[in-house]
Design an enzyme around this catalytic site. Structure first.
Site, PDB file in Angstrom:
ATOM      1  N   ALA A  24       0.826  -1.199   0.000  1.00 30.53           N
ATOM      2  CA  ALA A  24       0.000   0.000   0.000  1.00 30.53           C
ATOM      3  C   ALA A  24       0.863   1.254   0.000  1.00 30.53           C
ATOM      4  O   ALA A  24       1.785   1.391   0.797  1.00 30.53           O
ATOM      5  CB  ALA A  24      -0.921   0.006   1.222  1.00 30.53           C
ATOM      6  N   GLN A  81      -4.605  -7.017  -5.692  1.00 27.63           N
ATOM      7  CA  GLN A  81      -4.973  -7.477  -4.358  1.00 27.63           C
ATOM      8  C   GLN A  81      -6.122  -6.632  -3.812  1.00 27.63           C
ATOM      9  O   GLN A  81      -6.094  -5.398  -3.902  1.00 27.63           O
ATOM     10  CB  GLN A  81      -3.785  -7.389  -3.405  1.00 27.63           C
ATOM     11  CG  GLN A  81      -4.081  -8.011  -2.041  1.00 27.63           C
ATOM     12  CD  GLN A  81      -2.935  -7.867  -1.062  1.00 27.63           C
ATOM     13  OE1 GLN A  81      -2.695  -6.788  -0.529  1.00 27.63           O
ATOM     14  NE2 GLN A  81      -2.231  -8.961  -0.809  1.00 27.63           N
ATOM     15  N   CYS A 112      -2.693  -7.907   6.155  1.00 28.97           N
ATOM     16  CA  CYS A 112      -2.373  -6.540   6.574  1.00 28.97           C
ATOM     17  C   CYS A 112      -2.553  -6.377   8.078  1.00 28.97           C
ATOM     18  O   CYS A 112      -3.626  -6.675   8.619  1.00 28.97           O
ATOM     19  CB  CYS A 112      -3.250  -5.538   5.839  1.00 28.97           C
ATOM     20  SG  CYS A 112      -2.891  -3.822   6.299  1.00 28.97           S
ATOM     21  N   LYS A 153      -3.144 -14.135   0.675  1.00 23.65           N
ATOM     22  CA  LYS A 153      -1.927 -13.858   1.419  1.00 23.65           C
ATOM     23  C   LYS A 153      -2.279 -13.731   2.892  1.00 23.65           C
ATOM     24  O   LYS A 153      -3.206 -13.002   3.262  1.00 23.65           O
ATOM     25  CB  LYS A 153      -1.243 -12.582   0.931  1.00 23.65           C
ATOM     26  CG  LYS A 153       0.117 -12.366   1.605  1.00 23.65           C
ATOM     27  CD  LYS A 153       0.826 -11.108   1.131  1.00 23.65           C
ATOM     28  CE  LYS A 153       2.193 -11.015   1.818  1.00 23.65           C
ATOM     29  NZ  LYS A 153       2.872  -9.727   1.559  1.00 23.65           N
ATOM     30  N   ASN A 215       7.342 -15.285   2.115  1.00 19.57           N
ATOM     31  CA  ASN A 215       7.563 -13.838   2.095  1.00 19.57           C
ATOM     32  C   ASN A 215       8.135 -13.387   3.440  1.00 19.57           C
ATOM     33  O   ASN A 215       7.678 -13.821   4.484  1.00 19.57           O
ATOM     34  CB  ASN A 215       6.231 -13.134   1.791  1.00 19.57           C
ATOM     35  CG  ASN A 215       6.267 -11.633   2.001  1.00 19.57           C
ATOM     36  OD1 ASN A 215       5.386 -11.085   2.653  1.00 19.57           O
ATOM     37  ND2 ASN A 215       7.254 -10.959   1.460  1.00 19.57           N
ATOM     38  N   GLY A 216       9.140 -12.524   3.358  1.00 18.52           N
ATOM     39  CA  GLY A 216       9.692 -11.946   4.583  1.00 18.52           C
ATOM     40  C   GLY A 216      11.205 -11.886   4.588  1.00 18.52           C
ATOM     41  O   GLY A 216      11.867 -12.913   4.459  1.00 18.52           O
ATOM     42  N   ARG A 240       9.510  -5.123   0.971  1.00 20.42           N
ATOM     43  CA  ARG A 240      10.097  -3.801   1.249  1.00 20.42           C
ATOM     44  C   ARG A 240      11.469  -3.591   0.630  1.00 20.42           C
ATOM     45  O   ARG A 240      11.805  -2.479   0.215  1.00 20.42           O
ATOM     46  CB  ARG A 240      10.181  -3.604   2.769  1.00 20.42           C
ATOM     47  CG  ARG A 240       8.840  -3.432   3.456  1.00 20.42           C
ATOM     48  CD  ARG A 240       8.984  -3.392   4.963  1.00 20.42           C
ATOM     49  NE  ARG A 240       9.439  -4.671   5.504  1.00 20.42           N
ATOM     50  CZ  ARG A 240       9.920  -4.835   6.728  1.00 20.42           C
ATOM     51  NH1 ARG A 240      10.050  -3.782   7.538  1.00 20.42           N
ATOM     52  NH2 ARG A 240      10.283  -6.038   7.150  1.00 20.42           N
TER      53      ARG A 240
END
Length: 343
Positions: A24, A81, A112, A153, A215-216, A240
């Site tokens: 976002a 998404q 989120c 997700k 993811n991460g 990120r």
């Protein structure tokens, strides 16, 4: 290592199996164009779209959300998404995305952790505590979007004390989703600490047929390779770390093929990438709004570089193209740290 096979989401083939995370405020059409220019991302994604807000805009014949900027025209594959907690609303928007926008994948945000989405809207990671509602949302979306695949997700759970990713993974698959992406933290963790890839990997044994995407903390090509080597995942998602390094996907893809990892662009080249990004944003939103929007991207491009703090301090105040270019000329580094040492 052996090159991992392409990722299959329904009938869609994702090669390489490296996905760009929906973020976002960041992964808009300008950013996606920059990433696509470097290559290496098998599937790109929009920012998450508020399904209820989309319906309101549609009913009032207003322009569709800014977060769908570029979606109709840009290259495929592309995922959009969406988030909300009402199955019918989600299905209505999903059908529009599949039929009118012809997106490649409709992804559901159950991860989120932001309070505005969780506690105020009872959506995102809040729904991890309501697997039955998750099932209803997914199953209705699957029917509405067919044959376009629907994915989900999630996070590991709402908190370290309530990790339920294995149960949720089974619900996601039973409801008809074509793939599952898992961020290796709980919602309570936000982005603190380290992603738990062992937990992500354990989920694979609870899935029968659909692929698992991890993811991460993937901030280098080496870490992407290690994820495939050490954990039971079918794909990875970079979040990120790519905001200031949109070339990271190309580096990771080369590493997975067993090729030498391309070096980062020079500081001058990175500066040129940022300025091109700025032009794309201003072309869409105008100088004033585009300049304000670009502040956060510019800070990402400077992260980890010599003099980044001074650049961030000044670029955070710009409100015009003249000010932006002046700050870039004066404060954005054009020599990287290795060149400084050598000189």
């Amino acid at each position: 290592m052996k090159t991992p096979p392409p990722l299959r989401i329904g009938d869609l083939v994702i090669d390489p199996p490296i996905l760009q995370a929906p973020m976002a405020g960041f992964t808009n059409a300008a950013f996606r164009e920059i990433v696509r220019g470097f290559g290496g991302a098998g599937l790109l994604a929009t920012e998450m779209v508020n399904a209820r807000g989309f319906v309101w805009l549609d009913e009032h014949e207003a322009e569709h959300p800014d977060r769908l900027w570029g979606v109709a025209e840009e290259a495929r594959p592309l995922a959009v998404q969406i988030w909300d907690n009402d199955p019918e609303t989600m299905a209505k928007v999903g059908r529009r995305l599949a039929e009118e926008y012809r997106v490649s994948v409709v992804d559901i945000n159950f991860g989120c952790p932001v309070r505005q989405v969780t506690e105020k809207a009872h959506s995102g990671s809040y729904l991890l505590r309501e697997p039955k509602r998750m099932h209803a949302i997914i199953s209705q979306l699957v029917k509405a979007c067919a044959p376009t695949p629907v994915t989900a997700k999630i996070r590991l759970g709402c908190s370290p004390e309530s990790v339920n990713c294995n149960e949720v993974a089974q619900v996601v698959e039973e409801a008809g989703a074509a793939a599952l992406t898992v961020h290796g933290r709980t919602a309570k963790d936000m982005f603190r600490g380290n992603a738990d890839w062992d937990r992500i990997s354990e989920i694979k044994s609870h899935l029968r047929n659909i692929p698992l995407i991890g993811n991460g903390d993937l901030d280098s090509a080496e870490k992407v390779v290690a994820a495939f080597e050490n954990y039971d995942v079918d794909g990875v998602m970079i979040a990120r770390a790519c905001l200031g390094k949109p070339w990271l996907f190309a580096q990771a893809a080369a590493a997975l093929r067993g090729e030498p990892i391309p070096p980062d662009p020079t500081m001058q080249q990175q500066r040129d990438v940022m300025l091109n990004h700025y032009k794309l944003v201003v072309d869409r939103f105008g100088e004033e709004k585009g300049t304000v929007l670009m502040r956060k991207y510019a800070c990402c491009y400077a992260q980890g570089k010599h003099g980044a703090r001074f650049f961030r301090m000044h670029v955070a105040k710009v409100s015009s193209a003249e000010e932006f270019y002046a700050v870039v000329d004066e404060y954005f580094p054009v020599i990287d740290n290795r060149e400084r040492v050598m000189s």
